[in-house]
Design a protein around this motif. Structure first.
Motif, PDB file in Angstrom:
ATOM      1  N   THR A  22     -24.673-106.827 -25.716  1.00  0.00           N
ATOM      2  CA  THR A  22     -24.567-108.141 -25.072  1.00  0.00           C
ATOM      3  C   THR A  22     -23.504-109.008 -25.763  1.00  0.00           C
ATOM      4  N   ARG A  23     -23.416-108.885 -27.086  1.00  0.00           N
ATOM      5  CA  ARG A  23     -22.386-109.633 -27.817  1.00  0.00           C
ATOM      6  C   ARG A  23     -20.993-109.148 -27.426  1.00  0.00           C
TER       7      ARG A  23
ATOM      8  N   THR B 232     -24.466-112.077 -15.172  1.00  0.00           N
ATOM      9  CA  THR B 232     -23.541-112.841 -14.329  1.00  0.00           C
ATOM     10  C   THR B 232     -22.440-111.945 -13.800  1.00  0.00           C
ATOM     11  N   TRP B 233     -21.886-111.116 -14.664  1.00  0.00           N
ATOM     12  CA  TRP B 233     -20.806-110.201 -14.246  1.00  0.00           C
ATOM     13  C   TRP B 233     -21.324-109.228 -13.179  1.00  0.00           C
TER      14      TRP B 233
ATOM     15  N   THR C 132     -15.531-110.338 -21.887  1.00  0.00           N
ATOM     16  CA  THR C 132     -15.371-110.861 -20.531  1.00  0.00           C
ATOM     17  C   THR C 132     -15.537-112.369 -20.424  1.00  0.00           C
ATOM     18  N   GLY C 133     -16.198-112.979 -21.386  1.00  0.00           N
ATOM     19  CA  GLY C 133     -16.438-114.418 -21.330  1.00  0.00           C
ATOM     20  C   GLY C 133     -17.671-114.815 -20.547  1.00  0.00           C
ATOM     21  N   VAL C 134     -18.396-113.818 -19.975  1.00  0.00           N
ATOM     22  CA  VAL C 134     -19.623-114.101 -19.222  1.00  0.00           C
ATOM     23  C   VAL C 134     -20.695-113.106 -19.647  1.00  0.00           C
ATOM     24  N   SER C 135     -21.951-113.385 -19.266  1.00  0.00           N
ATOM     25  CA  SER C 135     -23.033-112.467 -19.580  1.00  0.00           C
ATOM     26  C   SER C 135     -22.976-111.244 -18.671  1.00  0.00           C
ATOM     27  N   PHE C 136     -23.659-110.186 -19.080  1.00  0.00           N
ATOM     28  CA  PHE C 136     -23.698-108.970 -18.268  1.00  0.00           C
ATOM     29  C   PHE C 136     -24.324-109.252 -16.903  1.00  0.00           C
TER      30      PHE C 136
ATOM     31  N   PHE D 279     -20.088-107.549 -24.688  1.00  0.00           N
ATOM     32  CA  PHE D 279     -19.772-107.819 -23.289  1.00  0.00           C
ATOM     33  C   PHE D 279     -19.308-109.260 -23.103  1.00  0.00           C
ATOM     34  N   ARG D 280     -20.016-110.190 -23.702  1.00  0.00           N
ATOM     35  CA  ARG D 280     -19.622-111.603 -23.564  1.00  0.00           C
ATOM     36  C   ARG D 280     -18.293-111.865 -24.263  1.00  0.00           C
TER      37      ARG D 280
END
Length: 271
Positions: free
Chosen positions: A202-203, A215-216, A209-213, A205-206
């Motif tokens: 999770t760290r 949301t993406w 990408t700048g967003v949570s998994f 990915f954010r």
């Protein structure tokens, strides 16, 4: 203002594409308007402009890619592309586009943004694109340009940009997801594929990408579904293929992201 047909063979299309780019760069007009017709699967080679571009889809769906992400332009929307940003494009279907090019000081853009094209903006752009066939007086042309620049600043943004990670392994998972979207894809499954703990994933990915998994994943499901919906496939089929248990769940997410259910949205865009 001019209209360019890019429905020929790949080389012919590329030649016309770069000829129009040369015209754009050499012009000193404060606002340039260009109409284009593309064949499905046409790919625009990587390029950039010294002007800010608003690329509007009148018909069909376009996918624009940069080093940092992908942006989808469905009918009735436009992508604001900052001056100097290298980008390429792919036509998901036969496409009719209108493009506006302005000096960067007239329209500021920190990054690509998908905007909903209002009826007013669409009409103003149409007037400029058609000005070769229906000449405008200098005064009317100036007024249209001024009003259009003001209207661009009021256009509502839509979440149709999809950031892509720079990490190669994570990027492969994201690209595979777009080919086979799954609304139920879980963090633990992706973390396991990368040999990481849930927390580390999770760290990462954010950070990438700048967003949570979550949301993406939601954005990617709608992102992947729009071309099929634009081609007229039944909403039920698209929703089930994307992993939604029923059409109501898909419709709720669609409305949350785009402001209306799929049927209403597609009818309004077509109109």
């Amino acid at each position: 203002m001019r209209i360019v047909d890019l429905t020929g063979h790949d080389k012919e299309g590329d030649d016309e594409h770069f000829a129009s780019l040369s015209w754009i760069e050499s012009s000193d007009e404060p606002v340039l308007a260009l109409g284009r017709v593309y064949a499905a699967r046409f790919r625009g080679q990587p390029h950039s402009h010294t002007k800010t571009q608003l690329w509007c889809a009148r018909h069909g769906v376009v996918l624009v890619s940069t080093a940092d992400g992908r942006w989808m332009i469905p009918p009735g929307h436009g992508l604001l592309i900052p001056a100097g940003l290298e980008h390429s494009s792919e036509m998901i279907s036969d496409v009719r586009m209108h493009s506006i090019y302005v000096h960067p000081s007239a329209v500021t853009a920190d990054g690509p943004r998908v905007l909903a094209i209002t009826a007013l903006a669409g009409s103003l752009i149409e007037e400029l694109v058609q000005s070769d066939e229906k000449p405008l007086s200098p005064r009317r042309k100036r007024l249209i340009m001024e009003l259009l620049l003001d209207e661009i600043g009021q256009l509502p943004e839509r979440p149709l940009g999809l950031p892509f990670p720079g990490d190669a392994r994570l990027g492969r998972l994201c690209r595979h997801f777009l080919k086979s979207p799954d609304a139920n894809a879980g963090i633990d499954d992706w973390a396991r594929k990368l040999g990481m703990s849930r927390r580390s994933f999770t760290r990462l990915f954010r950070a990438e990408t700048g967003v949570s998994f979550v949301t993406w994943r939601q954005q990617a499901c709608i992102f992947a579904s729009l071309p099929r919906l634009a081609e007229g496939e039944p909403v039920t089929n698209v929703a089930l293929d994307a992993g939604y248990e029923n059409i109501a769940a898909f419709t709720t997410m669609f409305r949350r992201m785009l402001g209306s259910p799929p049927s209403t949205y597609l009818k309004s865009r077509a109109a």
